[in-house]
Design a protein around this motif. Structure first.
Motif, short mmCIF file in Angstrom:
data_model
loop_
_atom_site.label_atom_id
_atom_site.label_comp_id
_atom_site.label_asym_id
_atom_site.label_seq_id
_atom_site.Cartn_x
_atom_site.Cartn_y
_atom_site.Cartn_z
N ASN A 1 -80.70 -48.45 27.34
CA ASN A 1 -80.73 -47.09 27.87
C ASN A 1 -79.75 -46.21 27.10
O ASN A 1 -78.54 -46.36 27.21
N ALA B 1 -79.96 -42.73 27.29
CA ALA B 1 -80.45 -41.46 27.83
C ALA B 1 -79.53 -40.29 27.53
O ALA B 1 -79.94 -39.13 27.64
N THR C 1 -79.79 -40.36 18.17
CA THR C 1 -80.83 -41.39 18.17
C THR C 1 -80.80 -42.21 16.90
O THR C 1 -81.00 -43.44 16.92
N ILE D 1 -88.65 -45.02 22.55
CA ILE D 1 -89.19 -43.98 23.44
C ILE D 1 -88.31 -42.75 23.26
O ILE D 1 -87.10 -42.81 23.47
N LEU E 1 -92.00 -41.03 31.50
CA LEU E 1 -91.70 -42.46 31.56
C LEU E 1 -92.62 -43.20 32.53
O LEU E 1 -92.95 -44.37 32.33
N TYR F 1 -84.64 -46.56 24.73
CA TYR F 1 -84.92 -45.22 25.24
C TYR F 1 -83.81 -44.31 24.77
O TYR F 1 -82.70 -44.33 25.28
N SER F 2 -84.11 -43.53 23.73
CA SER F 2 -83.12 -42.63 23.13
C SER F 2 -83.82 -41.30 22.88
O SER F 2 -84.42 -41.09 21.82
N PRO F 3 -83.77 -40.37 23.83
CA PRO F 3 -84.67 -39.22 23.83
C PRO F 3 -84.54 -38.24 22.66
O PRO F 3 -85.52 -37.64 22.25
N ARG G 1 -82.29 -39.05 34.14
CA ARG G 1 -83.36 -39.71 33.38
C ARG G 1 -82.97 -41.14 33.02
O ARG G 1 -83.83 -42.02 32.94
N PHE H 1 -85.14 -44.49 34.00
CA PHE H 1 -85.51 -45.53 33.03
C PHE H 1 -85.08 -46.91 33.53
O PHE H 1 -85.85 -47.88 33.49
#
Length: 383
Positions: A270, A272, A280, A294, A344, A358-360, A374, A378
Protein backbone atom coordinates in the motif's frame (compact mmCIF):
# COMPACT_ATOMS: atom_id res chain seq x y z
CA UNK A 1 3.89 40.72 11.94
CA UNK A 2 3.63 40.27 15.72
CA UNK A 3 1.37 37.38 16.73
CA UNK A 4 2.12 36.79 20.38
CA UNK A 5 -0.98 36.42 22.53
CA UNK A 6 -0.79 39.99 23.83
CA UNK A 7 -0.64 41.25 20.21
CA UNK A 8 -3.56 39.11 19.03
CA UNK A 9 -5.94 40.63 21.57
CA UNK A 10 -5.65 44.03 19.89
CA UNK A 11 -5.93 42.85 16.27
CA UNK A 12 -8.86 42.40 13.90
CA UNK A 13 -8.43 38.75 12.94
CA UNK A 14 -9.88 36.79 10.02
CA UNK A 15 -9.66 33.01 9.97
CA UNK A 16 -10.01 32.16 6.28
CA UNK A 17 -10.98 28.52 5.73
CA UNK A 18 -12.11 25.85 8.16
CA UNK A 19 -9.56 23.09 7.56
CA UNK A 20 -7.93 21.12 10.37
CA UNK A 21 -5.08 23.61 10.90
CA UNK A 22 -7.42 26.58 11.31
CA UNK A 23 -9.69 24.60 13.63
CA UNK A 24 -6.67 24.09 15.91
CA UNK A 25 -5.87 27.79 15.68
CA UNK A 26 -9.45 28.74 16.57
CA UNK A 27 -9.37 26.49 19.65
CA UNK A 28 -6.33 28.45 20.84
CA UNK A 29 -8.00 31.80 20.15
CA UNK A 30 -11.21 30.69 21.89
CA UNK A 31 -9.31 29.42 24.95
CA UNK A 32 -7.66 32.83 25.29
CA UNK A 33 -10.84 34.86 24.55
CA UNK A 34 -9.44 36.37 21.36
CA UNK A 35 -12.09 37.63 18.92
CA UNK A 36 -11.99 36.62 15.26
CA UNK A 37 -14.19 36.34 12.17
CA UNK A 38 -14.46 33.12 10.16
CA UNK A 39 -14.58 33.35 6.35
CA UNK A 40 -15.11 30.38 4.07
CA UNK A 41 -17.59 28.26 2.17
CA UNK A 42 -18.45 25.61 4.76
CA UNK A 43 -22.08 26.55 5.45
CA UNK A 44 -22.25 24.06 8.34
CA UNK A 45 -19.78 26.20 10.30
CA UNK A 46 -21.46 28.58 12.81
CA UNK A 47 -21.30 32.35 12.26
CA UNK A 48 -19.33 31.99 9.03
CA UNK A 49 -19.14 34.77 6.44
CA UNK A 50 -19.20 33.45 2.89
CA UNK A 51 -16.09 34.21 0.82
CA UNK A 52 -17.97 36.28 -1.75
CA UNK A 53 -19.39 38.49 1.03
CA UNK A 54 -16.11 39.08 2.87
CA UNK A 55 -14.62 42.01 0.94
CA UNK A 56 -15.20 44.63 3.66
CA UNK A 57 -13.96 42.49 6.56
CA UNK A 58 -10.81 41.53 4.63
CA UNK A 59 -10.10 45.15 3.82
CA UNK A 60 -10.41 46.29 7.44
CA UNK A 61 -8.70 43.37 9.23
CA UNK A 62 -5.11 43.27 10.49
CA UNK A 63 -4.27 39.61 9.86
CA UNK A 64 -5.67 36.73 7.81
CA UNK A 65 -4.95 33.18 8.96
CA UNK A 66 -5.29 31.18 5.76
CA UNK A 67 -5.91 27.45 5.52
CA UNK A 68 -3.03 25.96 3.50
CA UNK A 69 -5.45 24.26 1.12
CA UNK A 70 -6.64 27.66 -0.14
CA UNK A 71 -4.55 29.52 -2.71
CA UNK A 72 -3.53 32.95 -1.39
CA UNK A 73 -3.73 34.30 -4.95
CA UNK A 74 -7.47 33.78 -5.45
CA UNK A 75 -9.21 36.99 -6.52
CA UNK A 76 -10.65 37.96 -3.14
CA UNK A 77 -7.22 37.64 -1.43
CA UNK A 78 -4.77 38.88 -4.07
CA UNK A 79 -4.56 42.41 -2.62
CA UNK A 80 -3.90 41.24 0.95
CA UNK A 81 -0.71 39.15 0.74
CA UNK A 82 0.95 41.31 3.39
CA UNK A 83 -1.80 40.33 5.86
CA UNK A 84 -1.81 36.60 5.11
CA UNK A 85 -0.10 34.07 7.34
CA UNK A 86 -1.05 30.73 8.93
CA UNK A 87 -1.13 28.68 12.11
CA UNK A 88 2.54 27.70 11.74
CA UNK A 89 3.62 31.32 12.20
CA UNK A 90 1.28 31.86 15.15
CA UNK A 91 2.45 28.72 16.94
CA UNK A 92 6.11 29.59 16.31
CA UNK A 93 5.74 33.05 17.84
CA UNK A 94 4.13 31.57 20.95
CA UNK A 95 6.60 28.74 21.61
CA UNK A 96 10.27 28.71 22.51
CA UNK A 97 11.65 25.27 21.60
CA UNK A 98 14.22 24.16 19.01
CA UNK A 99 12.53 23.27 15.72
CA UNK A 100 13.44 20.73 13.05
CA UNK A 101 11.55 21.34 9.81
CA UNK A 102 11.41 19.11 6.75
CA UNK A 103 10.01 19.67 3.27
CA UNK A 104 10.41 18.16 -0.18
CA UNK A 105 8.24 16.68 -2.88
CA UNK A 106 8.56 13.13 -1.56
CA UNK A 107 9.64 11.54 1.71
CA UNK A 108 8.53 14.31 4.11
CA UNK A 109 6.19 12.19 6.19
CA UNK A 110 8.62 9.29 6.35
CA UNK A 111 11.52 11.50 7.47
CA UNK A 112 9.45 13.41 10.03
CA UNK A 113 8.17 10.15 11.48
CA UNK A 114 11.71 8.71 11.51
CA UNK A 115 13.16 11.78 13.22
CA UNK A 116 10.43 11.93 15.86
CA UNK A 117 10.88 8.24 16.65
CA UNK A 118 14.69 8.53 16.74
CA UNK A 119 14.58 11.46 19.16
CA UNK A 120 12.18 9.52 21.39
CA UNK A 121 14.54 6.54 21.46
CA UNK A 122 17.45 8.80 22.40
CA UNK A 123 15.37 10.01 25.35
CA UNK A 124 13.79 13.29 24.20
CA UNK A 125 10.11 14.20 24.01
CA UNK A 126 9.42 15.71 20.56
CA UNK A 127 6.19 17.33 19.36
CA UNK A 128 5.63 15.93 15.86
CA UNK A 129 3.18 17.68 13.56
CA UNK A 130 2.64 20.40 10.98
CA UNK A 131 1.50 18.93 7.68
CA UNK A 132 1.43 15.47 9.26
CA UNK A 133 -0.88 14.41 12.06
CA UNK A 134 -1.32 17.31 14.45
CA UNK A 135 -1.41 21.02 13.54
CA UNK A 136 1.44 22.97 15.13
CA UNK A 137 -1.07 25.10 17.10
CA UNK A 138 -2.04 21.99 19.08
CA UNK A 139 1.15 22.43 21.11
CA UNK A 140 -0.13 25.73 22.54
CA UNK A 141 -2.88 23.99 24.54
CA UNK A 142 -0.97 20.77 25.19
CA UNK A 143 0.02 20.29 28.83
CA UNK A 144 2.76 17.81 27.95
CA UNK A 145 6.33 19.06 28.36
CA UNK A 146 8.27 18.82 25.09
CA UNK A 147 12.00 19.13 24.43
CA UNK A 148 11.84 19.98 20.73
CA UNK A 149 9.53 20.25 17.72
CA UNK A 150 9.61 18.23 14.47
CA UNK A 151 7.51 19.68 11.65
CA UNK A 152 6.57 18.54 8.18
CA UNK A 153 5.98 21.70 6.14
CA UNK A 154 4.31 21.92 2.74
CA UNK A 155 4.97 24.56 0.11
CA UNK A 156 1.53 26.02 0.89
CA UNK A 157 2.49 26.55 4.54
CA UNK A 158 5.93 27.92 3.73
CA UNK A 159 4.55 30.62 1.39
CA UNK A 160 3.15 32.71 4.23
CA UNK A 161 5.72 32.75 7.03
CA UNK A 162 7.33 35.97 8.30
CA UNK A 163 9.50 35.19 11.34
CA UNK A 164 9.46 31.37 11.51
CA UNK A 165 12.92 29.96 12.19
CA UNK A 166 14.27 26.42 12.47
CA UNK A 167 17.30 25.15 14.31
CA UNK A 168 17.80 22.76 11.39
CA UNK A 169 15.82 22.40 8.18
CA UNK A 170 15.98 20.01 5.25
CA UNK A 171 14.77 20.04 1.65
CA UNK A 172 14.76 16.37 0.69
CA UNK A 173 14.11 16.71 -3.05
CA UNK A 174 12.24 18.84 -5.56
CA UNK A 175 10.26 17.73 -8.60
CA UNK A 176 7.26 19.50 -10.11
CA UNK A 177 4.12 18.96 -8.05
CA UNK A 178 0.86 20.77 -7.30
CA UNK A 179 0.29 21.94 -10.86
CA UNK A 180 -3.06 23.25 -9.66
CA UNK A 181 -1.22 25.93 -7.62
CA UNK A 182 2.14 26.55 -9.31
CA UNK A 183 2.83 27.56 -12.89
CA UNK A 184 6.35 26.11 -13.02
CA UNK A 185 8.98 24.10 -11.17
CA UNK A 186 10.75 27.36 -10.31
CA UNK A 187 7.64 28.75 -8.58
CA UNK A 188 7.22 25.53 -6.62
CA UNK A 189 10.91 25.36 -5.65
CA UNK A 190 10.85 29.01 -4.54
CA UNK A 191 7.99 28.26 -2.14
CA UNK A 192 9.87 25.26 -0.73
CA UNK A 193 13.08 27.29 -0.30
CA UNK A 194 11.47 29.50 2.36
CA UNK A 195 12.11 26.69 4.85
CA UNK A 196 15.74 27.93 4.96
CA UNK A 197 14.78 31.52 5.82
CA UNK A 198 16.50 32.49 9.11
CA UNK A 199 17.54 28.81 9.61
CA UNK A 200 20.68 27.92 11.59
CA UNK A 201 21.53 24.67 9.74
CA UNK A 202 20.45 24.05 6.13
CA UNK A 203 20.55 20.46 4.89
CA UNK A 204 19.96 19.44 1.25
CA UNK A 205 21.39 17.43 -1.65
CA UNK A 206 22.38 14.51 0.57
CA UNK A 207 23.22 11.07 -0.79
CA UNK A 208 23.47 7.76 1.04
CA UNK A 209 25.65 8.10 4.15
CA UNK A 210 28.13 5.26 3.72
CA UNK A 211 29.11 5.40 7.40
CA UNK A 212 25.72 3.92 8.27
CA UNK A 213 24.79 0.23 8.01
CA UNK A 214 21.67 -0.48 5.91
CA UNK A 215 22.18 -4.23 5.59
CA UNK A 216 19.33 -5.07 8.00
CA UNK A 217 17.02 -2.20 7.02
CA UNK A 218 13.36 -3.28 7.02
CA UNK A 219 12.27 -0.62 4.51
CA UNK A 220 12.42 -1.07 0.75
CA UNK A 221 14.37 1.18 -1.58
CA UNK A 222 17.51 3.24 -2.01
CA UNK A 223 15.48 6.37 -1.27
CA UNK A 224 14.95 5.19 2.30
CA UNK A 225 18.70 4.97 2.80
CA UNK A 226 18.83 8.63 1.83
CA UNK A 227 15.93 9.37 4.20
CA UNK A 228 17.90 7.84 7.07
CA UNK A 229 20.90 9.96 6.03
CA UNK A 230 18.82 13.15 6.34
CA UNK A 231 17.42 12.09 9.71
CA UNK A 232 20.90 11.36 11.05
CA UNK A 233 22.18 14.74 9.81
CA UNK A 234 19.26 16.61 11.40
CA UNK A 235 19.44 14.82 14.75
CA UNK A 236 23.16 15.48 15.16
CA UNK A 237 22.45 19.23 15.06
CA UNK A 238 20.53 18.84 18.32
CA UNK A 239 22.39 16.20 20.29
CA UNK A 240 25.96 14.98 20.66
CA UNK A 241 24.80 11.67 22.11
CA UNK A 242 23.79 10.05 18.80
CA UNK A 243 26.45 7.51 17.85
CA UNK A 244 26.70 5.66 14.56
CA UNK A 245 26.03 2.39 16.42
CA UNK A 246 22.82 3.78 17.92
CA UNK A 247 21.71 5.04 14.49
CA UNK A 248 22.41 1.65 12.92
CA UNK A 249 20.23 -0.06 15.52
CA UNK A 250 17.48 2.46 14.77
CA UNK A 251 17.75 1.75 11.03
CA UNK A 252 17.34 -1.97 11.76
CA UNK A 253 14.27 -1.46 13.96
CA UNK A 254 12.27 1.21 12.08
CA UNK A 255 9.29 -0.43 10.35
CA UNK A 256 8.08 2.43 8.18
CA UNK A 257 5.06 4.70 7.77
CA UNK A 258 1.48 3.66 7.11
CA UNK A 259 0.38 4.14 3.47
CA UNK A 260 3.97 4.60 2.29
CA UNK A 261 5.16 1.34 0.69
CA UNK A 262 3.38 -0.43 3.52
CA UNK A 263 3.38 -4.21 3.48
CA UNK A 264 -0.29 -5.28 3.83
CA UNK A 265 -0.42 -9.03 3.24
CA UNK A 266 1.32 -11.62 1.09
CA UNK A 267 2.37 -9.78 -2.07
CA UNK A 268 0.30 -6.61 -1.53
CA UNK A 269 1.88 -3.19 -0.87
CA UNK A 270 0.00 0.00 0.00
CA UNK A 271 1.63 3.21 -1.26
CA UNK A 272 -1.55 5.29 -1.16
CA UNK A 273 0.37 8.39 -0.05
CA UNK A 274 1.90 8.66 -3.53
CA UNK A 275 0.42 11.76 -5.17
CA UNK A 276 2.97 12.28 -7.96
CA UNK A 277 4.76 10.15 -10.54
CA UNK A 278 8.19 10.60 -8.94
CA UNK A 279 6.92 9.00 -5.76
CA UNK A 280 5.52 6.05 -7.71
CA UNK A 281 8.83 5.68 -9.57
CA UNK A 282 10.67 5.50 -6.24
CA UNK A 283 8.26 2.81 -5.09
CA UNK A 284 8.75 0.77 -8.28
CA UNK A 285 12.53 1.06 -7.97
CA UNK A 286 12.23 -0.69 -4.60
CA UNK A 287 11.27 -3.97 -6.28
CA UNK A 288 13.81 -6.25 -7.97
CA UNK A 289 11.27 -7.74 -10.37
CA UNK A 290 8.41 -6.21 -12.42
CA UNK A 291 5.22 -5.84 -10.37
CA UNK A 292 1.49 -5.41 -10.85
CA UNK A 293 0.82 -1.67 -10.54
CA UNK A 294 -2.48 0.04 -9.74
CA UNK A 295 -2.33 3.78 -10.34
CA UNK A 296 -4.62 6.75 -10.90
CA UNK A 297 -6.45 9.52 -9.07
CA UNK A 298 -7.47 13.14 -9.46
CA UNK A 299 -6.11 15.33 -12.27
CA UNK A 300 -4.47 18.59 -11.20
CA UNK A 301 -4.50 20.60 -14.42
CA UNK A 302 -0.70 20.95 -14.74
CA UNK A 303 1.99 18.30 -14.53
CA UNK A 304 -0.43 15.41 -15.11
CA UNK A 305 1.33 13.85 -18.08
CA UNK A 306 3.58 10.82 -17.52
CA UNK A 307 4.79 10.62 -21.14
CA UNK A 308 8.45 10.99 -20.10
CA UNK A 309 8.19 7.89 -17.90
CA UNK A 310 6.49 5.40 -20.23
CA UNK A 311 9.67 3.43 -20.95
CA UNK A 312 10.45 3.16 -17.24
CA UNK A 313 6.94 1.91 -16.48
CA UNK A 314 7.19 -0.63 -19.29
CA UNK A 315 10.38 -2.01 -17.76
CA UNK A 316 9.10 -2.22 -14.17
CA UNK A 317 5.42 -3.19 -14.58
CA UNK A 318 4.12 -6.54 -15.77
CA UNK A 319 0.42 -5.71 -15.38
CA UNK A 320 -0.88 -2.15 -15.24
CA UNK A 321 -4.31 -1.14 -13.97
CA UNK A 322 -5.52 2.46 -14.28
CA UNK A 323 -8.33 3.86 -12.14
CA UNK A 324 -9.90 7.18 -11.23
CA UNK A 325 -10.22 10.51 -12.97
CA UNK A 326 -6.73 10.34 -14.49
CA UNK A 327 -7.30 6.90 -16.12
CA UNK A 328 -8.48 8.30 -19.46
CA UNK A 329 -5.46 10.60 -19.86
CA UNK A 330 -3.05 7.86 -18.81
CA UNK A 331 -4.65 5.32 -21.14
CA UNK A 332 -4.12 7.69 -24.06
CA UNK A 333 -0.42 8.13 -23.20
CA UNK A 334 0.53 4.55 -22.34
CA UNK A 335 1.47 2.50 -25.40
CA UNK A 336 1.63 -0.97 -23.83
CA UNK A 337 -1.06 -3.32 -22.52
CA UNK A 338 -3.08 -2.02 -19.61
CA UNK A 339 -6.53 -2.25 -18.06
CA UNK A 340 -8.89 0.58 -17.08
CA UNK A 341 -11.40 0.43 -14.23
CA UNK A 342 -13.44 3.07 -12.45
CA UNK A 343 -12.27 2.28 -8.93
CA UNK A 344 -10.54 -0.21 -6.65
CA UNK A 345 -13.88 -1.94 -6.08
CA UNK A 346 -13.95 -3.07 -9.71
CA UNK A 347 -10.66 -5.00 -9.51
CA UNK A 348 -10.58 -8.75 -8.94
CA UNK A 349 -7.59 -9.04 -6.61
CA UNK A 350 -7.55 -12.85 -6.79
CA UNK A 351 -6.30 -12.72 -10.39
CA UNK A 352 -2.86 -11.23 -9.67
CA UNK A 353 0.37 -13.20 -9.88
CA UNK A 354 3.36 -11.73 -8.03
CA UNK A 355 3.65 -8.51 -6.04
CA UNK A 356 0.87 -5.93 -6.29
CA UNK A 357 1.69 -2.26 -5.68
CA UNK A 358 -1.01 0.36 -5.18
CA UNK A 359 0.83 3.61 -5.87
CA UNK A 360 -1.64 6.11 -7.34
CA UNK A 361 0.75 8.91 -8.49
CA UNK A 362 -2.18 11.36 -8.31
CA UNK A 363 -4.15 13.04 -5.49
CA UNK A 364 -7.04 11.20 -3.85
CA UNK A 365 -9.78 13.80 -4.15
CA UNK A 366 -11.58 12.31 -7.16
CA UNK A 367 -12.96 9.46 -5.02
CA UNK A 368 -11.72 9.98 -1.43
CA UNK A 369 -11.36 12.70 1.19
CA UNK A 370 -7.63 12.01 1.61
CA UNK A 371 -4.87 9.51 0.89
CA UNK A 372 -5.43 7.71 4.19
CA UNK A 373 -9.00 6.89 3.22
CA UNK A 374 -7.97 5.33 -0.10
CA UNK A 375 -5.15 3.43 1.60
CA UNK A 376 -7.54 1.95 4.15
CA UNK A 377 -9.94 1.03 1.33
CA UNK A 378 -7.15 -0.82 -0.49
CA UNK A 379 -6.12 -2.66 2.65
CA UNK A 380 -9.68 -3.81 3.35
CA UNK A 381 -9.96 -5.19 -0.18
CA UNK A 382 -6.74 -7.20 -0.14
CA UNK A 383 -6.59 -8.49 3.45
Amino acid sequence: MLLKLKDLKSKKIVVFGTGISNISLMKYLDFNNVDYTVVGNDVSFPKLIKQDSAKDILQSCDVIFLSPGIDKNIDILKNYNDKITNEIELAFQNTNLPIFSITGTNGKTTCVTMLGKLLEEIGYVPFVGGNIGRPFCDILLDKKKYDCIVLELSSFQLESLFTFKSLAAAILNISFHHGERYKSLDDYAKAKSHIFDRCDFKIQNLDVNNNLDYSRMKLRGEHNKINFSYVYALATKFTNSLSVDFMNKFIQSFKGVEHRLEYVSEGFYNDAKSTNIDSTIKALESFDKPVNLIMGGKLRGRGDSISLHINFLRSKVKRLILIGESAKLLSEEIDFDHEVYNSLDDINFSTFEGDVLYSPAYPSFDQYNNYKERGEHFKRLVK
